[in-house]
Structure formats: structure tokens, C-alpha cells
Motif scaffolding. Structure first.
Motif, PDB file in Angstrom:
ATOM      1  N   GLY A 516      39.793  -3.524  53.292  1.00 47.28           N
ATOM      2  CA  GLY A 516      38.736  -3.205  52.339  1.00 47.28           C
ATOM      3  C   GLY A 516      37.955  -4.437  51.936  1.00 47.28           C
ATOM      4  N   LEU A 517      36.819  -4.214  51.297  1.00 44.25           N
ATOM      5  CA  LEU A 517      35.937  -5.305  50.861  1.00 44.25           C
ATOM      6  C   LEU A 517      35.489  -5.048  49.434  1.00 44.25           C
ATOM      7  N   VAL A 518      35.592  -6.081  48.587  1.00 42.40           N
ATOM      8  CA  VAL A 518      35.090  -5.959  47.222  1.00 42.40           C
ATOM      9  C   VAL A 518      34.439  -7.271  46.808  1.00 42.40           C
ATOM     10  N   HIS A 519      33.285  -7.164  46.159  1.00 41.04           N
ATOM     11  CA  HIS A 519      32.596  -8.349  45.628  1.00 41.04           C
ATOM     12  C   HIS A 519      31.666  -7.918  44.504  1.00 41.04           C
ATOM     13  N   GLY A 520      31.088  -8.878  43.823  1.00 37.24           N
ATOM     14  CA  GLY A 520      30.323  -8.605  42.616  1.00 37.24           C
ATOM     15  C   GLY A 520      29.035  -7.842  42.825  1.00 37.24           C
ATOM     16  N   ARG A 521      28.518  -7.815  44.066  1.00 36.30           N
ATOM     17  CA  ARG A 521      27.247  -7.130  44.297  1.00 36.30           C
ATOM     18  C   ARG A 521      27.409  -5.626  44.514  1.00 36.30           C
ATOM     19  N   LEU A 522      28.636  -5.176  44.698  1.00 32.56           N
ATOM     20  CA  LEU A 522      28.851  -3.745  44.869  1.00 32.56           C
ATOM     21  C   LEU A 522      28.581  -3.018  43.559  1.00 32.56           C
ATOM     22  N   SER A 523      28.252  -1.760  43.654  1.00 31.72           N
ATOM     23  CA  SER A 523      28.077  -0.967  42.440  1.00 31.72           C
ATOM     24  C   SER A 523      29.422  -0.862  41.729  1.00 31.72           C
ATOM     25  N   ASP A 524      29.384  -0.632  40.433  1.00 36.40           N
ATOM     26  CA  ASP A 524      30.626  -0.534  39.665  1.00 36.40           C
ATOM     27  C   ASP A 524      31.510   0.586  40.204  1.00 36.40           C
ATOM     28  N   GLU A 525      30.894   1.685  40.591  1.00 37.55           N
ATOM     29  CA  GLU A 525      31.657   2.821  41.105  1.00 37.55           C
ATOM     30  C   GLU A 525      32.353   2.454  42.413  1.00 37.55           C
ATOM     31  N   ARG A 526      31.622   1.785  43.320  1.00 39.82           N
ATOM     32  CA  ARG A 526      32.199   1.404  44.611  1.00 39.82           C
ATOM     33  C   ARG A 526      33.301   0.356  44.415  1.00 39.82           C
ATOM     34  N   LYS A 527      33.026  -0.581  43.561  1.00 36.37           N
ATOM     35  CA  LYS A 527      34.001  -1.641  43.295  1.00 36.37           C
ATOM     36  C   LYS A 527      35.303  -1.037  42.752  1.00 36.37           C
ATOM     37  N   ASP A 528      35.160  -0.148  41.810  1.00 28.11           N
ATOM     38  CA  ASP A 528      36.330   0.470  41.199  1.00 28.11           C
ATOM     39  C   ASP A 528      37.092   1.317  42.213  1.00 28.11           C
ATOM     40  N   ARG A 529      36.373   1.998  43.106  1.00 26.38           N
ATOM     41  CA  ARG A 529      37.023   2.840  44.106  1.00 26.38           C
ATOM     42  C   ARG A 529      37.853   2.002  45.080  1.00 26.38           C
ATOM     43  N   VAL A 530      37.276   0.860  45.525  1.00 29.42           N
ATOM     44  CA  VAL A 530      37.995  -0.011  46.456  1.00 29.42           C
ATOM     45  C   VAL A 530      39.226  -0.609  45.789  1.00 29.42           C
ATOM     46  N   MET A 531      39.077  -1.065  44.542  1.00 31.09           N
ATOM     47  CA  MET A 531      40.213  -1.647  43.833  1.00 31.09           C
ATOM     48  C   MET A 531      41.321  -0.609  43.636  1.00 31.09           C
ATOM     49  N   GLU A 532      40.939   0.633  43.359  1.00 30.08           N
ATOM     50  CA  GLU A 532      41.933   1.683  43.161  1.00 30.08           C
ATOM     51  C   GLU A 532      42.649   1.999  44.476  1.00 30.08           C
ATOM     52  N   GLN A 533      41.910   1.963  45.597  1.00 28.18           N
ATOM     53  CA  GLN A 533      42.535   2.190  46.900  1.00 28.18           C
ATOM     54  C   GLN A 533      43.571   1.103  47.191  1.00 28.18           C
ATOM     55  N   PHE A 534      43.225  -0.142  46.877  1.00 28.04           N
ATOM     56  CA  PHE A 534      44.157  -1.255  47.115  1.00 28.04           C
ATOM     57  C   PHE A 534      45.360  -1.125  46.187  1.00 28.04           C
ATOM     58  N   ARG A 535      45.086  -0.783  44.949  1.00 29.08           N
ATOM     59  CA  ARG A 535      46.149  -0.642  43.953  1.00 29.08           C
ATOM     60  C   ARG A 535      47.122   0.472  44.355  1.00 29.08           C
ATOM     61  N   ALA A 536      46.579   1.541  44.958  1.00 27.61           N
ATOM     62  CA  ALA A 536      47.398   2.696  45.339  1.00 27.61           C
ATOM     63  C   ALA A 536      48.064   2.521  46.697  1.00 27.61           C
ATOM     64  N   GLY A 537      47.825   1.401  47.358  1.00 26.38           N
ATOM     65  CA  GLY A 537      48.443   1.163  48.657  1.00 26.38           C
ATOM     66  C   GLY A 537      47.719   1.821  49.808  1.00 26.38           C
ATOM     67  N   GLU A 538      46.483   2.289  49.585  1.00 25.63           N
ATOM     68  CA  GLU A 538      45.701   2.922  50.651  1.00 25.63           C
ATOM     69  C   GLU A 538      44.971   1.893  51.502  1.00 25.63           C
ATOM     70  N   LEU A 539      44.980   0.622  51.064  1.00 22.88           N
ATOM     71  CA  LEU A 539      44.438  -0.491  51.840  1.00 22.88           C
ATOM     72  C   LEU A 539      45.535  -1.532  51.996  1.00 22.88           C
ATOM     73  N   ASP A 540      45.584  -2.149  53.167  1.00 20.97           N
ATOM     74  CA  ASP A 540      46.584  -3.188  53.416  1.00 20.97           C
ATOM     75  C   ASP A 540      46.047  -4.577  53.109  1.00 20.97           C
ATOM     76  N   VAL A 541      44.775  -4.779  53.401  1.00 21.95           N
ATOM     77  CA  VAL A 541      44.145  -6.095  53.232  1.00 21.95           C
ATOM     78  C   VAL A 541      42.884  -5.923  52.403  1.00 21.95           C
ATOM     79  N   LEU A 542      42.700  -6.782  51.414  1.00 20.18           N
ATOM     80  CA  LEU A 542      41.489  -6.761  50.599  1.00 20.18           C
ATOM     81  C   LEU A 542      40.760  -8.081  50.769  1.00 20.18           C
ATOM     82  N   VAL A 543      39.572  -8.025  51.366  1.00 20.16           N
ATOM     83  CA  VAL A 543      38.707  -9.196  51.475  1.00 20.16           C
ATOM     84  C   VAL A 543      37.825  -9.208  50.232  1.00 20.16           C
TER      85      VAL A 543
END
Length: 695
Positions: A516-543
Motif C-alpha cells: 500500500g501507499l500513503v502520503h500527505g497528498r492523498l485525500s483524508d478518506e483515501r489516507k484513512d482507508r489505506v491506514m485501516e487496511q494496514f492496521r487490519a493486516g490487509e496490507l503487508d507492506v506500507l510505503v
């Protein structure tokens, strides 16, 4: 006007062009140094001093250090070497031995001396072709009796086109003619007690010292004056918030304590218990709590903050938890949800992204008291947010807010209690200067079972091995962060960017894993969705960029790569590393770096060797300077003109003690003898610290 100049008459406010020898062209050069007025000239302090009083016989000089020799000019020669240019050579003799002074491409140097003249050369000697030599020595003509020996010469910050001696002449002129017009703002008994010179004497000793000790004492005197003004501002703020305002009493009974602790699935550490006890004492008082809670990464400050928030709610008052970013606000929200899953506490997350209708409904619930606990960002201090019974405000990562926002929070309700938190351990000097109006609680102990993190600096040639090592960990169920300094690739900077790295990794070495990818330019909704996926173990690597620097809690994420680690400060690197210390397995942090310069290399060596955040914070302050520790643009209280927080720590403590005593004796600095001191405090810190109504 420079701060603390306190002019007593208009001449100090006149343009420096009134000084002899300052025409329009030279005035432009002075402006480049920040000099506009005569007062600016007086307060343009030396950055160092050359001690030309270190006089040696010629046969006893040593190479490499600044020394002075005296003698008679016995030889003057100008020559043109084969390579072009010119060389001026002047030979001094002390009657037994000789030393040569040489100047390259400075033909005017020959006019500085004449045969038979007694002079002094000051410079760094070197042994050259069987004799001692100084390159570009400073020349001082001595009188016939051998007196007028060289002394202490100030070295000033300069700008191109303005020579050192020209600036010294202007400053000497200003000192002689105007230093006596500078008003004294430090009380006479304080000066006498500390054996400090007056302002006028201090300026003379700063610019025209007879000894180095005299210059050092004068600089300490102005550092003390600057610290005194700062500490008075903080003391007045503390008095204003505590002695003139009333906060709700929020006592902790045995039943309240038991109910709160029942929500935890663990025992608090001794440090956490000590912090809780101090907070409980503060909350039980009708004076607003002003406490700083600092902790190392992962030491459990959030658990302490939750305790404080629930004390307010248990006492039928509302509580607020403010974070500097939505990512961190949402992280706090998830943590609170875990704690309060079996609780009846009415809670609300207020961040951006809500529709106008949703926001209005949330604001109404806050205003009518239908909500007990609110988590959010700076949106919480907007004018349209009104609380029914606000009892406690918790501000996380205070230094990431602007300078005035702690004062602005006061608009939220009538005198709530304040708990300011930071997971960036603060050097004692910064804490005393920037947070001197707060009581401090410190959590150093790590919770039981918290695993260590090993840190390795990896050579670029071992990247393939490292990726293979991470793949092994990912197959075992671990997760990994890859942190990059930039969002997108830049032509101006040859750095790995998050977007570029994301594409490379998901198609290359980590193609078998979910990236997955997360950075400050993403929309708040997209950013939160990616972080939740990582938190839930649905992503293995977070760039990611440093958006994951603080607060993100993912126990299975125990692997991290930091690209271009030389781009980050020690404290920021430590914060990033803290993301992988949350699980039951030891963390592994790997850094790629190509540092330029000794300081960057030292920073990385310290990072790989030291894991204690408080220790690293002191090193970070030493390397980067305390003024940059929080970023002076954002946290203006640490900007200093005369004092050095690290070198003058004892002076800072002295000024703090005097300020507290002075405010206790003259609460509003209303006595006539304190009028100028009061004016200096208000002019320097009145707006920053919301002190307009002191006294």
C-alpha cells in the motif's frame, strides 16, 4: 529595534546612516546584517573573539594556534611569483630571532609598515623553509616604549563588501557615543547580586573588552536579561492561568479510579502511576492544570491521557483530545474505541471531511452536552465550536501546533484544565525555555513485554539482500514500513520518492505481497482507508512518507526501511523507529543513507547505537541547535538573540528563579522600578503568550 534595547531617547532609533562613514552604499551592506538603526549597531554582538594578548617570543611560538609576536620591521619585500599575482613579505626581528609575515595578492599590505617600526603580528604560525611564517597576520603598530600591546579583538558576523575593521570602527563609534542612552531594564539589586555590569557597561565590555573574562561576563549579562524577560512571560502566564482563573474541581474517588483501571488490560508502570497521581492532584484543584506529559516512544503516554480524560467525564464534564493531524487524531480515536468498547462514554470524532449537515449535528451535540469526549484536530479550536461543560483539554504533540494555539484553546470554555503531551523527548533546556509555565511529568519506563528495536545502517549494495530478508519476515506474518522523504520524484533532488518506490516494490521484490501507499497528498478518506487496511493486516507492506511518524499502532509491523535517513533529524528518526516497537516480536530498522559531512554521519551513528529517546534528544539538540529543535518558525518562544540554551543553562535557571520570585513580589510588574521590564515582556511575548491583560 533589537529586542531588549529599551532606548531612553530617540537617537537610538535613528538610522545607522547618522554614524560617520556610513553612506548609502555602506548602509545597504549594513541592512544585509539586519542593521537599520544605531541601536541595531550596538546590539550587533561579536560571534567570537581573537585573543591577541597571547604574546610569545618568536623562538617559542607553536604551529596552528592564534598567537602574537612583537618586534622591529627589518625587511619589506614585494615580489611577483612565476604563477602571477603578487606576494608581500615583511620580516620581524625581536633581536634574536625572525618571523615572516606574508600577504598574497594584497599589494597594499606593504603600506601597513615601514623599516624600523615596532609592530605586532597576530596569526597562526607555521614552520616554512627553516623559519616561522604567518599568512595574512593582523598588524598592530606599537608605540616607541613597547606599550599598547595587542588585546582582545571582537569578530563580528560580516557580509560581502564590508570589511571587519570597517564594522569595528562603526561599532566603536556607536559605543562611544550612544551606549549610555540604553535604558536599564534589569533591577539594580539583581545586577548587584549576580555581579553583572549595567547595560551601558555591558555594551562596552562586549565590544571593547580588556580581557576575555570581561567579555564573557558581559555576554552572560545580556543572556540573563533575555532569559529573564522570557521567564517572566512564562511566570506571568502561569500566574494568570492559575491564580486569577478558576477551573472545575475534578476529584478522583476510589470508585472512579477502580472503574477507569478496569478498562485497561494491563497494569500501569511506576512512571505511568506517578504521572497519573500528579494529574489527579492537579485536577482536584480549582486552579487550571498546566502540565506537560513527555514520554519516550512507546512508553504509554496515551494510557495516562485516557485516564485523565475519563476523570473529567466521570465528574460530568466534557473532555477534548486534540492532535496535529487527522492520521494521529484517528489513531487516538481507534485507541479510545478499544478502551471504551464496554463503556457508556458518549464520544465523537471531529475531523475534516464531514458534510456541512454532519458537522452542524456534531457541533449541536457538543454544545448541548450530548457528547462527553471529543477527539479531533485543529478544527476543534474554530470559532463555531462551543462546549456545554468543558473540563479538560489534552493537546498531543504540542510542538506541532503553531505558537498561539495553546492560548487560543482557552476560547473553548471557561478555564478548563490542560494536559500537553509529546512523544518527542525534550532536552531539559528546551523544556525550561519553551514550557516553563508548565509542570512536567516524565515517563521513561517501557511497559512490560515491550520488545527492543535493532537498527542497522545498510550499504546500497546490500539492497537485494535486505529485500529478501524482509520477504522472509513477511512470510512469517510480519508487516513492514518503507519510509521515503518525498511524495513524488523531483528533478531537483536525487531522492527515492514514495510513489516511485511503491511502483518499484509492488511490481518487483514484493510482487507476491500486498503493498500500500500513503502520503500527505492523498485525500483524508483515501489516507484513512489505506491506514485501516494496514492496521487490519490487509496490507503487508506500507510505503509512506513521514505521515506515519507519530501515533500509528500496528503490532505486527516490526520491520522498517528508512530511505535517505540523512534527510531526517535524530528525533524524527527515533519517532519513525517507534512505529515498530509495538508488538511482541523485536523490531528491525534498516536505514539507507549517503550522508555528506561529519554532522550527518555522526547523527546516523548515534541513531544506530542509542535507543533511549531522551539521550537522543540531547544529542539532537547538540548537533542541530536548540533553536531548531522544535523549529523556530513555528515555536517562536525558543528564538534567542543573545543566549544559548545549551551553553547558558545555568544562567537560564538563574533567570527562572529570579522571575518566579519577582512575580510573587510584584504580580503584574506594576512597581515603577519594573516598568521597563514589564514593557519588554509585553513587547516580546505579549501576543505569543496571550499576556495582554497581565496585572
Amino acid at each position: 529595534m533589537p529586542i531588549l534595547a529599551a532606548p531612553s531617547s530617540k537617537p537610538l532609533q535613528e538610522s545607522a546612516q547618522f554614524l560617520k562613514g556610513v553612506g548609502p552604499a555602506r548602509m545597504e551592506l549594513l541592512r544585509k546584517l539586519g542593521i537599520e538603526t544605531i541601536a541595531d549597531v550596538l546590539f550587533h554582538f561579536p560571534r567570537s573573539y581573537d585573543d591577541l594578548s597571547n604574546i610569545h617570543p618568536i623562538d617559542q611560538v607553536t604551529a596552528g594556534t592564534l598567537q602574537t609576536v612583537q618586534g622591529e620591521v627589518v625587511e619589506i619585500e614585494g615580489r611577483e611569483p612565476a604563477k602571477g599575482g603578487c606576494v608581500v613579505s615583511v620580516v620581524l626581528s625581536d633581536g634574536r630571532h625572525c618571523l615572516e609575515g606574508v600577504w598574497f595578492n594584497q599589494p597594499y599590505a606593504a603600506r601597513l609598515v615601514r623599516f624600523g617600526l615596532r609592530v605586532a603580528f597576530s596569526g597562526k604560525p607555521k614552520w616554512y623553509r627553516e623559519h616561522w611564517q604567518m599568512t595574512n597576520p593582523r598588524v598592530q603598530v606599537l608605540d616607541g616604549a613597547g606599550g599598547a600591546a595587542p588585546g582582545i579583538v571582537p569578530v563580528y558576523p560580516l557580509t560581502e563588501g564590508l570589511h571587519a575593521e570597517q564594522l569595528r570602527t562603526l561599532i566603536r563609534q556607536a559605543v562611544e557615543g550612544y551606549s549610555g542612552l540604553v535604558s536599564e531594564i534589569v533591577p539594580a539589586d539583581f545586577l548587584a547580586r549576580h555581579h553583572f555590569p549595567s547595560a551601558a557597561e555591558g555594551l562596552r565590555h562586549i565590544h571593547l573588552p580588556e580581557t576575555l573574562e570581561q567579555a564573557k561576563l558581559a555576554r552572560r549579562r545580556f543572556a540573563y536579561q533575555e532569559f529573564l524577560v522570557l521567564q517572566l512571560a512564562l511566570a506571568l502566564r502561569r500566574r494568570d492561568l492559575r491564580d486569577r482563573q478558576l477551573a472545575p474541581r475534578l476529584p478522583v474517588t476510589f470508585a472512579i479510579d477502580a472503574r477507569i483501571r478496569h478498562l485497561y488490560s494491563f497494569e500501569l508502570t511506576a512512571d505511568q502511576d506517578a504521572a497519573v497521581a500528579a494529574i489527579c492532584r492537579d485536577l482536584a484543584s480549582d486552579r487550571p492544570m498546566q502540565r506537560l506529559l513527555q514520554a519516550d516512544v512507546g512508553a504509554g503516554k496515551t494510557a495516562v491521557a485516557v485516564y485523565a480524560l475519563l476523570v473529567a467525564v466521570a465528574n460530568k464534564h466534557q473532555a477534548v483530545l486534540m492532535a496535529p493531524t487527522e492520521v494521529l487524531a484517528r489513531q487516538h480515536w481507534y485507541v479510545l474505541e478499544r478502551y471504551l468498547s464496554q463503556s457508556r462514554v458518549r464520544r465523537l470524532l471531529l475531523v475534516g471531511g464531514r458534510s456541512s449537515r454532519q458537522r452542524q449535528e456534531a457541533l449541536k451535540a457538543i454544545q448541548t452536552g450530548e457528547v462527553d469526549l471529543v477527539v479531533g484536530t485543529q478544527a476543534l479550536i474554530q470559532e463555531d465550536v462551543q462546549f456545554a461543560r468543558l473540563g479538560l483539554v489534552v493537546i498531543d504533540e504540542q510542538h506541532k501546533f503553531g505558537v498561539n494555539q495553546r492560548a487560543r484553546v482557552r476560547r473553548l470554555g471557561i478555564d478548563p484544565h490542560y494536559l500537553v503531551m509529546t512523544a518527542t523527548p525534550i532536552p531539559r533546556t528546551v523544556a525550561l525555555a519553551a514550557f516553563g509555565d508548565l509542570d512536567v511529568s516524565t515517563i521513561r519506563q517501557m511497559p512490560p513485554g515491550r520488545q527492543p528495536v535493532s537498527t542497522r545502517w545498510i550499504a546500497p549494495g546490500r539492497r537485494a539482500w535486505l529485500y529478501a530478508h524482509l520477504c522472509d519476515g513477511l512470510r512469517q506474518g510480519r508487516q513492514a514500513y518503507i519510509v521515503c522523504p518525498l511524495v513524488a520524484a523531483s528533478e531537483a533532488l536525487d531522492l527515492k520518492a514514495a510513489e516511485e518506490t511503491f511502483e518499484e516494490l509492488r511490481k518487483g521484490p514484493f510482487a507476491a505481497f500486498r503493498v500500500g501507499l500513503v502520503h500527505g497528498r492523498l485525500s483524508d478518506e483515501r489516507k484513512d482507508r489505506v491506514m485501516e487496511q494496514f492496521r487490519a493486516g490487509e496490507l503487508d507492506v506500507l510505503v509512506s512518507t513521514t505521515v506515519v511518524e507519530v501515533g500509528v499502532y500496528v503490532p505486527k509491523a516490526t520491520l522498517m526501511i528508512i530511505e535517505h535517513a540523512e534527510r531526517f533529524g535524530l528525533s524524527q528518526l527515533h519517532q519513525l523507529r517507534g512505529r515498530i516497537s509495538r508488538g511482541t516480536l523485536p523490531g528491525q530498522c534498516f536505514v539507507f543513507a549517503d550522508p555528506v559531512g561529519d554532522e550527518a554521519k555522526e547523527r546516523l551513528r548515534l541513531f544506530t547505537r542509542i535507543t533511549d529517546g531522551f539521550n537522543l534528544a540531547e544529542h539532537d539538540a547538540r548537533l542541530r541547535g536548540l533553536g531548531e529543535f522544535f523549529g523556530t518558525r513555528q515555536h517562536g518562544q525558543v528564538e534567542l538573540q543573545f543566549g544559548d540554551l545549551r551553553a547558558d543553562y545555568e544562567v537560564l535557571k538563574l533567570a527562572r528563579s529570579d522571575a518566579i520570585r519577582l512575580v510573587s513580589e510584584d504580580a503584574g510588574l506594576r512597581r515603577p522600578e519594573h516598568a521597563l521590564l514589564r514593557k519588554a515582556v509585553l513587547e516580546r511575548y505579549g501576543q505569543t503568550l496571550d499576556l495582554a491583560e497581565i496585572g
